[in-house]
Write a protein that holds these residues in place. Structure first.
Motif, PDB file in Angstrom:
ATOM      1  N   SER A 115       7.368 -19.292  30.310  1.00 23.47           N
ATOM      2  CA  SER A 115       6.111 -18.883  30.943  1.00 23.47           C
ATOM      3  C   SER A 115       5.925 -17.387  30.765  1.00 23.47           C
ATOM      4  O   SER A 115       6.875 -16.609  30.873  1.00 23.47           O
ATOM      5  N   LEU A 116       4.687 -16.992  30.494  1.00 26.21           N
ATOM      6  CA  LEU A 116       4.317 -15.586  30.371  1.00 26.21           C
ATOM      7  C   LEU A 116       3.457 -15.247  31.578  1.00 26.21           C
ATOM      8  O   LEU A 116       2.359 -15.780  31.732  1.00 26.21           O
ATOM      9  N   VAL A 117       3.957 -14.366  32.441  1.00 28.28           N
ATOM     10  CA  VAL A 117       3.298 -14.078  33.708  1.00 28.28           C
ATOM     11  C   VAL A 117       2.801 -12.628  33.722  1.00 28.28           C
ATOM     12  O   VAL A 117       3.601 -11.695  33.821  1.00 28.28           O
ATOM     13  N   PHE A 155       1.551 -20.634  31.152  1.00 31.77           N
ATOM     14  CA  PHE A 155       2.725 -21.185  31.830  1.00 31.77           C
ATOM     15  C   PHE A 155       3.212 -22.448  31.123  1.00 31.77           C
ATOM     16  O   PHE A 155       2.442 -23.172  30.491  1.00 31.77           O
ATOM     17  N   SER A 156       4.496 -22.741  31.269  1.00 33.05           N
ATOM     18  CA  SER A 156       5.120 -24.009  30.846  1.00 33.05           C
ATOM     19  C   SER A 156       4.965 -24.326  29.363  1.00 33.05           C
ATOM     20  O   SER A 156       4.658 -25.447  28.988  1.00 33.05           O
ATOM     21  N   ASN A 157       5.195 -23.350  28.533  1.00 38.33           N
ATOM     22  CA  ASN A 157       5.243 -23.564  27.090  1.00 38.33           C
ATOM     23  C   ASN A 157       6.683 -23.935  26.733  1.00 38.33           C
ATOM     24  O   ASN A 157       7.564 -23.913  27.593  1.00 38.33           O
ATOM     25  N   HIS A 158       6.945 -24.262  25.473  1.00 39.66           N
ATOM     26  CA  HIS A 158       8.314 -24.551  25.066  1.00 39.66           C
ATOM     27  C   HIS A 158       8.497 -24.204  23.587  1.00 39.66           C
ATOM     28  O   HIS A 158       7.529 -24.160  22.815  1.00 39.66           O
ATOM     29  N   PRO A 159       9.750 -23.947  23.207  1.00 39.99           N
ATOM     30  CA  PRO A 159      10.013 -23.587  21.812  1.00 39.99           C
ATOM     31  C   PRO A 159       9.703 -24.747  20.868  1.00 39.99           C
ATOM     32  O   PRO A 159       9.839 -25.910  21.234  1.00 39.99           O
ATOM     33  N   ILE A 219      12.668 -17.428  19.890  1.00 42.89           N
ATOM     34  CA  ILE A 219      11.284 -17.173  20.249  1.00 42.89           C
ATOM     35  C   ILE A 219      11.110 -15.670  20.340  1.00 42.89           C
ATOM     36  O   ILE A 219      12.074 -14.937  20.587  1.00 42.89           O
ATOM     37  N   ALA A 220       9.896 -15.214  20.137  1.00 43.97           N
ATOM     38  CA  ALA A 220       9.593 -13.791  20.236  1.00 43.97           C
ATOM     39  C   ALA A 220       8.238 -13.624  20.914  1.00 43.97           C
ATOM     40  O   ALA A 220       7.319 -14.402  20.667  1.00 43.97           O
ATOM     41  N   ILE A 221       8.154 -12.623  21.774  1.00 39.09           N
ATOM     42  CA  ILE A 221       6.911 -12.294  22.464  1.00 39.09           C
ATOM     43  C   ILE A 221       6.659 -10.804  22.268  1.00 39.09           C
ATOM     44  O   ILE A 221       7.557  -9.989  22.496  1.00 39.09           O
ATOM     45  N   GLY A 239       0.089  -3.316  28.989  1.00 40.90           N
ATOM     46  CA  GLY A 239       0.137  -4.025  30.258  1.00 40.90           C
ATOM     47  C   GLY A 239       1.562  -4.313  30.699  1.00 40.90           C
ATOM     48  O   GLY A 239       2.526  -3.800  30.129  1.00 40.90           O
ATOM     49  N   LEU A 240       1.668  -5.135  31.739  1.00 43.30           N
ATOM     50  CA  LEU A 240       2.960  -5.530  32.301  1.00 43.30           C
ATOM     51  C   LEU A 240       3.065  -7.051  32.257  1.00 43.30           C
ATOM     52  O   LEU A 240       2.199  -7.747  32.769  1.00 43.30           O
ATOM     53  N   LEU A 241       4.120  -7.554  31.637  1.00 45.15           N
ATOM     54  CA  LEU A 241       4.297  -8.993  31.468  1.00 45.15           C
ATOM     55  C   LEU A 241       5.723  -9.382  31.820  1.00 45.15           C
ATOM     56  O   LEU A 241       6.672  -8.700  31.423  1.00 45.15           O
ATOM     57  N   LEU A 242       5.864 -10.470  32.559  1.00 44.30           N
ATOM     58  CA  LEU A 242       7.170 -11.025  32.855  1.00 44.30           C
ATOM     59  C   LEU A 242       7.321 -12.300  32.038  1.00 44.30           C
ATOM     60  O   LEU A 242       6.531 -13.247  32.193  1.00 44.30           O
ATOM     61  N   VAL A 243       8.316 -12.342  31.157  1.00 44.53           N
ATOM     62  CA  VAL A 243       8.624 -13.525  30.355  1.00 44.53           C
ATOM     63  C   VAL A 243       9.717 -14.280  31.106  1.00 44.53           C
ATOM     64  O   VAL A 243      10.782 -13.733  31.381  1.00 44.53           O
ATOM     65  N   ILE A 244       9.434 -15.538  31.452  1.00 46.36           N
ATOM     66  CA  ILE A 244      10.379 -16.340  32.221  1.00 46.36           C
ATOM     67  C   ILE A 244      10.798 -17.546  31.381  1.00 46.36           C
ATOM     68  O   ILE A 244       9.968 -18.345  30.961  1.00 46.36           O
ATOM     69  N   VAL A 245      12.114 -17.648  31.152  1.00 48.46           N
ATOM     70  CA  VAL A 245      12.687 -18.771  30.406  1.00 48.46           C
ATOM     71  C   VAL A 245      13.580 -19.541  31.367  1.00 48.46           C
ATOM     72  O   VAL A 245      14.523 -18.991  31.929  1.00 48.46           O
ATOM     73  N   THR A 246      13.260 -20.827  31.555  1.00 50.59           N
ATOM     74  CA  THR A 246      14.010 -21.655  32.500  1.00 50.59           C
ATOM     75  C   THR A 246      14.632 -22.835  31.764  1.00 50.59           C
ATOM     76  O   THR A 246      13.947 -23.541  31.019  1.00 50.59           O
ATOM     77  N   ILE A 247      15.931 -23.054  32.011  1.00 51.21           N
ATOM     78  CA  ILE A 247      16.638 -24.189  31.427  1.00 51.21           C
ATOM     79  C   ILE A 247      16.245 -25.441  32.186  1.00 51.21           C
ATOM     80  O   ILE A 247      16.292 -25.486  33.421  1.00 51.21           O
ATOM     81  N   ALA A 248      15.872 -26.499  31.445  1.00 46.43           N
ATOM     82  CA  ALA A 248      15.470 -27.768  32.060  1.00 46.43           C
ATOM     83  C   ALA A 248      16.696 -28.486  32.618  1.00 46.43           C
ATOM     84  O   ALA A 248      17.785 -28.377  32.071  1.00 46.43           O
ATOM     85  N   ASN A 249      16.502 -29.222  33.687  1.00 45.02           N
ATOM     86  CA  ASN A 249      17.605 -29.990  34.286  1.00 45.02           C
ATOM     87  C   ASN A 249      17.831 -31.280  33.578  1.00 45.02           C
ATOM     88  O   ASN A 249      17.101 -31.958  33.087  1.00 45.02           O
TER      89      ASN A 249
END
Length: 105
Positions: free
Chosen positions: A42-44, A77-81, A88-90, A95-105
């Protein structure tokens, strides 16, 4: 974000979620194969007063090219490789951006 604005390179993690703050003209490359599981990206946008400009992504299923993102939108939000064994590269131009990478359960 304060540390990133001060020029420090930081990553915040709890072992499941990894957060990469970006500020100004900035970028991050992430080797997703080291995470060993499917991930969500997700890019926030962080600042309601200023959009994130020039957002370009590589290696994501829904790519962006020179896009503008505004805080409060869930558009990025909720994109995937596209390839779990790659990277992946962003990139942003401002501006100000928070890149959030979450491992799926």
């Amino acid at each position: 974000m304060k540390f990133k604005k001060d020029g420090k390179k930081i990553t915040i993690t709890d072992g499941i979620t990894y957060c990469y703050p970006l500020s100004g003209e900035d970028s991050v490359e992430i080797d997703v194969c080291t995470l060993k599981k499917p991930v969500s990206v997700s890019l926030v946008p962080w600042d309601f007063a200023e959009p994130v400009t020039g957002v370009t992504t590589e290696g994501l299923y829904y790519p962006l090219k020179d896009a503008e993102l505004n805080a409060g939108s869930t558009f990025s939000f909720s994109n995937h490789p596209t390839d779990e064994n790659g990277r992946i590269a962003i990139y942003i131009k401002g501006g100000l951006l928070l890149v959030i990478v979450t491992i799926a359960n």
